[in-house]
Design a protein around this motif. Structure first.
Motif, PDB file in Angstrom:
ATOM      1  N   LEU A 115     -73.210 -33.822  39.495  1.00 21.66           N
ATOM      2  CA  LEU A 115     -71.860 -33.691  38.321  1.00 21.66           C
ATOM      3  C   LEU A 115     -71.611 -35.321  37.799  1.00 21.66           C
ATOM      4  O   LEU A 115     -72.166 -36.323  37.707  1.00 21.66           O
ATOM      5  N   LEU A 116     -71.421 -35.285  36.240  1.00 31.65           N
ATOM      6  CA  LEU A 116     -71.271 -36.453  35.603  1.00 31.65           C
ATOM      7  C   LEU A 116     -70.015 -36.542  34.921  1.00 31.65           C
ATOM      8  O   LEU A 116     -68.797 -35.860  35.011  1.00 31.65           O
ATOM      9  N   PHE A 117     -70.012 -37.850  34.922  1.00 33.98           N
ATOM     10  CA  PHE A 117     -67.894 -38.232  34.732  1.00 33.98           C
ATOM     11  C   PHE A 117     -68.405 -39.304  33.217  1.00 33.98           C
ATOM     12  O   PHE A 117     -69.427 -40.361  33.212  1.00 33.98           O
ATOM     13  N   SER A 118     -67.698 -38.809  32.462  1.00 32.55           N
ATOM     14  CA  SER A 118     -67.144 -39.793  30.781  1.00 32.55           C
ATOM     15  C   SER A 118     -67.264 -41.077  31.713  1.00 32.55           C
ATOM     16  O   SER A 118     -66.946 -41.783  32.115  1.00 32.55           O
ATOM     17  N   ASN A 119     -68.241 -41.726  30.431  1.00 28.33           N
ATOM     18  CA  ASN A 119     -67.574 -43.391  29.889  1.00 28.33           C
ATOM     19  C   ASN A 119     -66.600 -43.668  29.426  1.00 28.33           C
ATOM     20  O   ASN A 119     -66.198 -44.344  29.608  1.00 28.33           O
ATOM     21  N   GLN A 120     -65.450 -42.434  29.458  1.00 28.41           N
ATOM     22  CA  GLN A 120     -64.386 -43.343  29.033  1.00 28.41           C
ATOM     23  C   GLN A 120     -62.853 -42.269  29.406  1.00 28.41           C
ATOM     24  O   GLN A 120     -63.120 -40.900  30.288  1.00 28.41           O
ATOM     25  N   GLN A 121     -63.380 -42.702  31.435  1.00 27.10           N
ATOM     26  CA  GLN A 121     -63.443 -42.206  32.550  1.00 27.10           C
ATOM     27  C   GLN A 121     -61.741 -41.979  32.700  1.00 27.10           C
ATOM     28  O   GLN A 121     -60.873 -42.712  32.152  1.00 27.10           O
ATOM     29  N   GLU A 122     -61.237 -41.093  33.575  1.00 25.06           N
ATOM     30  CA  GLU A 122     -59.810 -40.685  33.660  1.00 25.06           C
ATOM     31  C   GLU A 122     -59.358 -41.635  34.331  1.00 25.06           C
ATOM     32  O   GLU A 122     -59.082 -41.840  35.525  1.00 25.06           O
ATOM     33  N   LYS A 123     -57.670 -41.651  33.586  1.00 27.42           N
ATOM     34  CA  LYS A 123     -57.551 -43.093  33.976  1.00 27.42           C
ATOM     35  C   LYS A 123     -55.776 -42.854  34.205  1.00 27.42           C
ATOM     36  O   LYS A 123     -55.303 -41.864  34.234  1.00 27.42           O
ATOM     37  N   VAL A 124     -55.480 -43.258  35.274  1.00 32.41           N
ATOM     38  CA  VAL A 124     -54.115 -42.915  36.049  1.00 32.41           C
ATOM     39  C   VAL A 124     -52.853 -43.839  35.357  1.00 32.41           C
ATOM     40  O   VAL A 124     -53.026 -45.666  36.224  1.00 32.41           O
ATOM     41  N   PRO A 125     -52.030 -43.694  35.341  1.00 34.63           N
ATOM     42  CA  PRO A 125     -50.434 -44.579  34.497  1.00 34.63           C
ATOM     43  C   PRO A 125     -49.740 -45.148  35.722  1.00 34.63           C
ATOM     44  O   PRO A 125     -50.110 -44.828  36.523  1.00 34.63           O
ATOM     45  N   LEU A 126     -49.649 -46.638  35.687  1.00 37.88           N
ATOM     46  CA  LEU A 126     -48.344 -47.242  36.710  1.00 37.88           C
ATOM     47  C   LEU A 126     -47.689 -45.728  37.067  1.00 37.88           C
ATOM     48  O   LEU A 126     -47.692 -45.896  38.371  1.00 37.88           O
ATOM     49  N   LYS A 127     -47.030 -45.465  36.089  1.00 36.48           N
ATOM     50  CA  LYS A 127     -45.605 -44.569  36.560  1.00 36.48           C
ATOM     51  C   LYS A 127     -45.311 -43.389  37.126  1.00 36.48           C
ATOM     52  O   LYS A 127     -45.324 -42.833  38.229  1.00 36.48           O
ATOM     53  N   LEU A 128     -46.794 -42.771  37.235  1.00 39.26           N
ATOM     54  CA  LEU A 128     -47.542 -41.759  37.549  1.00 39.26           C
ATOM     55  C   LEU A 128     -47.641 -42.038  39.049  1.00 39.26           C
ATOM     56  O   LEU A 128     -47.507 -41.184  40.310  1.00 39.26           O
ATOM     57  N   VAL A 129     -48.807 -43.038  39.372  1.00 37.32           N
ATOM     58  CA  VAL A 129     -48.711 -44.242  40.393  1.00 37.32           C
ATOM     59  C   VAL A 129     -47.735 -43.800  41.660  1.00 37.32           C
ATOM     60  O   VAL A 129     -47.548 -43.767  42.605  1.00 37.32           O
ATOM     61  N   ILE A 130     -46.639 -44.667  40.682  1.00 36.79           N
ATOM     62  CA  ILE A 130     -45.330 -44.620  42.397  1.00 36.79           C
ATOM     63  C   ILE A 130     -44.793 -43.427  42.430  1.00 36.79           C
ATOM     64  O   ILE A 130     -44.391 -43.399  43.155  1.00 36.79           O
ATOM     65  N   LYS A 131     -45.127 -42.776  41.122  1.00 40.69           N
ATOM     66  CA  LYS A 131     -44.278 -41.515  41.481  1.00 40.69           C
ATOM     67  C   LYS A 131     -45.118 -40.398  42.595  1.00 40.69           C
ATOM     68  O   LYS A 131     -44.296 -40.378  43.261  1.00 40.69           O
ATOM     69  N   LYS A 132     -46.079 -40.812  42.718  1.00 39.38           N
ATOM     70  CA  LYS A 132     -46.211 -39.999  43.481  1.00 39.38           C
ATOM     71  C   LYS A 132     -45.992 -40.907  44.793  1.00 39.38           C
ATOM     72  O   LYS A 132     -46.548 -39.833  45.952  1.00 39.38           O
ATOM     73  N   LEU A 133     -46.868 -42.069  45.381  1.00 45.17           N
ATOM     74  CA  LEU A 133     -47.203 -42.754  46.286  1.00 45.17           C
ATOM     75  C   LEU A 133     -45.576 -42.473  47.090  1.00 45.17           C
ATOM     76  O   LEU A 133     -44.872 -43.195  48.148  1.00 45.17           O
ATOM     77  N   THR A 134     -44.526 -42.541  46.250  1.00 45.95           N
ATOM     78  CA  THR A 134     -42.853 -42.904  46.810  1.00 45.95           C
ATOM     79  C   THR A 134     -42.431 -41.281  47.536  1.00 45.95           C
ATOM     80  O   THR A 134     -41.597 -41.019  48.268  1.00 45.95           O
ATOM     81  N   ARG A 135     -43.150 -40.206  46.891  1.00 45.32           N
ATOM     82  CA  ARG A 135     -42.633 -38.664  46.971  1.00 45.32           C
ATOM     83  C   ARG A 135     -43.626 -37.864  48.135  1.00 45.32           C
ATOM     84  O   ARG A 135     -42.898 -37.514  49.214  1.00 45.32           O
ATOM     85  N   LEU A 136     -44.521 -38.933  48.598  1.00 41.78           N
ATOM     86  CA  LEU A 136     -45.442 -38.603  49.357  1.00 41.78           C
ATOM     87  C   LEU A 136     -45.544 -38.952  50.850  1.00 41.78           C
ATOM     88  O   LEU A 136     -45.398 -40.631  50.863  1.00 41.78           O
ATOM     89  N   ASN A 137     -45.577 -38.314  52.240  1.00 42.48           N
ATOM     90  CA  ASN A 137     -45.644 -39.799  53.214  1.00 42.48           C
ATOM     91  C   ASN A 137     -47.002 -39.865  53.544  1.00 42.48           C
ATOM     92  O   ASN A 137     -47.840 -39.222  53.869  1.00 42.48           O
ATOM     93  N   ILE A 138     -47.360 -40.909  52.978  1.00 36.06           N
ATOM     94  CA  ILE A 138     -48.769 -40.919  53.480  1.00 36.06           C
ATOM     95  C   ILE A 138     -49.321 -42.259  54.912  1.00 36.06           C
ATOM     96  O   ILE A 138     -48.394 -43.154  54.428  1.00 36.06           O
ATOM     97  N   ARG A 139     -49.832 -41.883  56.062  1.00 40.47           N
ATOM     98  CA  ARG A 139     -50.114 -42.406  56.350  1.00 40.47           C
ATOM     99  C   ARG A 139     -51.829 -43.060  57.130  1.00 40.47           C
ATOM    100  O   ARG A 139     -52.097 -43.709  57.767  1.00 40.47           O
ATOM    101  N   ILE A 140     -52.012 -43.033  55.673  1.00 42.91           N
ATOM    102  CA  ILE A 140     -53.670 -43.855  56.259  1.00 42.91           C
ATOM    103  C   ILE A 140     -53.784 -44.386  54.679  1.00 42.91           C
ATOM    104  O   ILE A 140     -53.013 -44.782  54.058  1.00 42.91           O
ATOM    105  N   PRO A 141     -54.471 -45.719  55.183  1.00 46.99           N
ATOM    106  CA  PRO A 141     -54.312 -46.959  53.847  1.00 46.99           C
ATOM    107  C   PRO A 141     -54.429 -46.724  52.837  1.00 46.99           C
ATOM    108  O   PRO A 141     -55.124 -45.755  52.410  1.00 46.99           O
ATOM    109  N   ILE A 142     -54.547 -47.028  51.117  1.00 52.10           N
ATOM    110  CA  ILE A 142     -54.356 -46.633  49.948  1.00 52.10           C
ATOM    111  C   ILE A 142     -54.429 -47.904  49.251  1.00 52.10           C
ATOM    112  O   ILE A 142     -54.121 -49.143  49.371  1.00 52.10           O
ATOM    113  N   ILE A 143     -55.701 -48.399  48.636  1.00 55.35           N
ATOM    114  CA  ILE A 143     -56.124 -49.422  48.066  1.00 55.35           C
ATOM    115  C   ILE A 143     -56.480 -48.856  46.365  1.00 55.35           C
ATOM    116  O   ILE A 143     -57.207 -47.999  45.692  1.00 55.35           O
ATOM    117  N   ALA A 144     -55.653 -49.592  45.735  1.00 55.03           N
ATOM    118  CA  ALA A 144     -55.816 -49.455  44.638  1.00 55.03           C
ATOM    119  C   ALA A 144     -56.509 -49.985  43.704  1.00 55.03           C
ATOM    120  O   ALA A 144     -57.146 -51.347  43.761  1.00 55.03           O
TER     121      ALA A 144
END
Length: 611
Positions: A115-144
């Protein structure tokens, strides 16, 4: 998606798709299941993957149920975030996070089994992160993890917005040093981990002594060494060995420093090596994709193998007696099916003697005998499996064995209500259940304190293990098919009673049988419904035994499946040939089950039987 389904699907389909396409298909599918009502229970039932309590640890006021985490490289779009917490992970990394969406990025790809990963790595915009974390019921630690290219101002904005939703941050030493220098009074809310590669530590570009001067620093994240291939990268061949050396060196200098690794783990043995070297937490990367979703569970079992104390045997004699009672009951039922077939109280209810029925149509008694023989064989098989679960599972405190035992037993008890679907109550069956009830009560009581998780010394992803997965798949299909067959037979028993091939064998329609006695069909219906409910119970035993019991060297699992299924198959097929009811289409489902049975035994033999 457990390993026994993941690897066949991966070989047939996923490896032929683009890496991102197969990744999103899996993650979105699992997340959809986890989001539907009862979906989490389905995932738990299939995998039984909750981490054992012995592996829990608290780090800086954060509880990690397991040291196993998942790297953000595997799910950059956070598509499967809702499902991963059900797969045994103790924490999840998200990122790398940027303030705004990147303009271009390259997808990962498969090439020559890597499995080869690109040097131009896929990145996550802050808006998407907040949207996901507020909508989901996460019960384990998240490290950003914050992207290394963000500016100082962007870093502070990201940290400010994510602090309520995550438990820690990962960044470069330069980023973190700059932040805590200017926000010393605010940085105590969350821990910060500095990310290094082994080369950076080897070259002394960063002096670890600086880490001890800041209370905000939680520790370090050591990334597996990489090799480049054009514009892509992949983990170095000896990543685990290099990580192990680096961890030992860091721990020798700073014993109290929290060390997290990213990558270098493809097998349970790899994970154990990192933990033994001093890693406090570790994140899976491409090794998770290669090994399958069952890797966290297998790692737990390997780590637990080193932690277990001498086993104190649990009380198991009532459970053993319960299984023995069912076994004896099946033998008695088999005896009656071969001799008198119907008993005096059956004759009294029907209004006809055995001789009367023989005089009208001897095939009726043969047909009743075949149902009762099949029921007896199923009971004997169930009794053997119950006994084995008591001797090898409940005795040693295995939680999964207790759940398997009691789930099937309760379903078996409830099956008594099917006996009266047509208005006939078999007093012998009723008396048998009355005898079993107090035995089962004490069996249930002795299992209340059983909470232990299994441990295993097996740590490789070898050919034997993969063959075992295919054997496990055969037995899972077998158990599920038996359950479906039992449900169908039970429904037939309380509705139409006969199918087309039954009528052909008897040479009599139900209406003709009814003219002999209005109570003859209810007796036949009670046999069918009872046989169906027994099949459902035994099917559950086979299914759960196969789902949760497969581990390297667990020879008793193979013995239980091999010996336990024989009475049911011998009775199910033998009785048809004994009475001459050999219609191919009628016996086709049984032939299918036998093929699954023998294929499963052959494929799983090296994995389960060899030490």
């Amino acid at each position: 998606m457990p390993d026994w389904s993941y690897h066949p699907l991966k070989k047939l389909l996923l490896n032929k798709l683009h890496a991102k396409t197969s990744r999103e298909f899996l993650h979105k599918s699992m997340s959809t299941i986890a989001s539907t009502p009862g979906g989490r229970s389905v995932i738990g039932f299939l995998g039984h993957m909750n981490p054992p309590r012995e592996l829990q640890q608290n780090i800086y006021r954060t509880k990690f149920s397991s040291p196993v985490g998942l790297s953000g490289h595997i799910d950059p779009n956070m598509s499967g975030l809702n499902a991963f917490q059900e797969l045994g992970f103790g924490f999840l990394e998200i990122g790398p996070i940027v303030l705004y969406g990147p303009s271009d990025k390259k997808e990962p790809k498969w090439e020559k089994g890597k499995l080869l990963f690109s040097n131009q790595q896929e990145k996550v915009p802050l808006k998407l992160v907040i949207k996901k974390l507020t909508r989901l019921n996460i019960r384990i630690p998240i490290i950003a993890k914050i992207d290394a290219q963000v500016t100082r101002n962007e870093w502070e904005i990201i940290v400010q917005h994510l602090t309520p939703y995550v438990d820690a941050f990962i960044g470069t030493p330069k980023q973190i040093h700059s932040y805590i220098t200017n926000n010393r009074s605010q940085c105590l809310d969350r821990s910060f981990y500095m990310s290094f590669s082994p080369d950076e530590l080897d070259n002394n570009n960063i002096q670890l002594i600086d880490l001890t001067q800041h209370s905000c620093i939680g520790g370090v994240v050591i990334n597996a060494p990489r090799q480049t291939d054009g514009s892509y990268w992949y983990e170095a061949t000896h990543a685990k060995e290099l990580l192990t050396k680096t961890i030992k060196r860091v721990k020798a200098l700073f014993p109290e420093l929290i060390v997290i690794t990213s990558g270098g783990v493809e097998t349970p043995e790899d994970a154990f090596s990192l933990v033994r070297a001093g890693a406090d937490l570790f994140m899976l990367t491409d090794g998770y994709v290669k090994a399958g979703p069952g890797l966290p569970k297998r790692i737990h079992e390997r780590l637990l193998y080193e932690e277990i104390q001498p086993i104190n045997n649990q009380n198991w004699y009532w459970s053993f007696l319960f299984g023995l009672s069912i076994l004896i009951g099946g033998i008695i039922a088999l005896y009656f099916a071969f001799t008198s077939i119907i008993l005096p109280y059956d004759e009294a209810f029907i209004g006809l003697t055995k001789a009367d029925i023989l005089q009208v149509n001897p095939l009726i008694l043969a047909f009743m005998s075949h149902d009762r023989m099949a029921l007896a064989g199923t009971m004997i098989s169930g009794g053997i499996i119950y006994i084995q679960l008591a001797r090898h599972g409940i005795k040693y405190g295995m939680h999964w064995a207790k759940i398997t035992f009691h789930s099937a037993a309760i379903i078996g008890f409830l099956g008594i209500f099917l006996f009266i679907g047509f208005g006939y109550f078999d007093w012998l069956h009723g008396l048998f259940w009355l005898v079993l009830l107090p035995i089962y009560y004490f069996s249930f009581r002795e299992g209340k304190k059983i909470i232990d998780f299994p441990a295993s010394s097996h740590g490789k992803n070898d050919r034997t293990w993969k063959l075992g997965l295919y054997g496990q798949l055969m037995f899972i299909i077998l158990g599920f098919s038996i359950i479906v067959g039992g449900i169908v037979i039970s429904i037939i028993g309380v509705t139409n009673v006969f199918i087309t091939t039954d009528v052909s064998f008897l040479c009599m329609s139900p209406q003709m049988i009814d003219t002999l006695s209005n109570n003859l069909i209810p007796v036949i219906a009670h046999d069918r419904a009872g046989f169906g409910s027994a099949l459902v119970s035994v099917g559950l035993l086979v299914l759960m035994l196969s789902l949760w019991g497969f581990r390297k060297g667990e020879h008793w699992i193979w013995n239980t499946l091999a010996i336990g299924a024989l009475p049911a198959f011998i009775a199910g097929v033998g009785t048809h040939f004994y009475i001459g009811y050999t219609t191919f289409i009628h016996l086709l489902p049984v032939y299918f089950l036998i093929i699954l049975y023998f294929t499963g035994l052959v494929l799983s033999y090296p994995f389960l039987r060899k030490k």
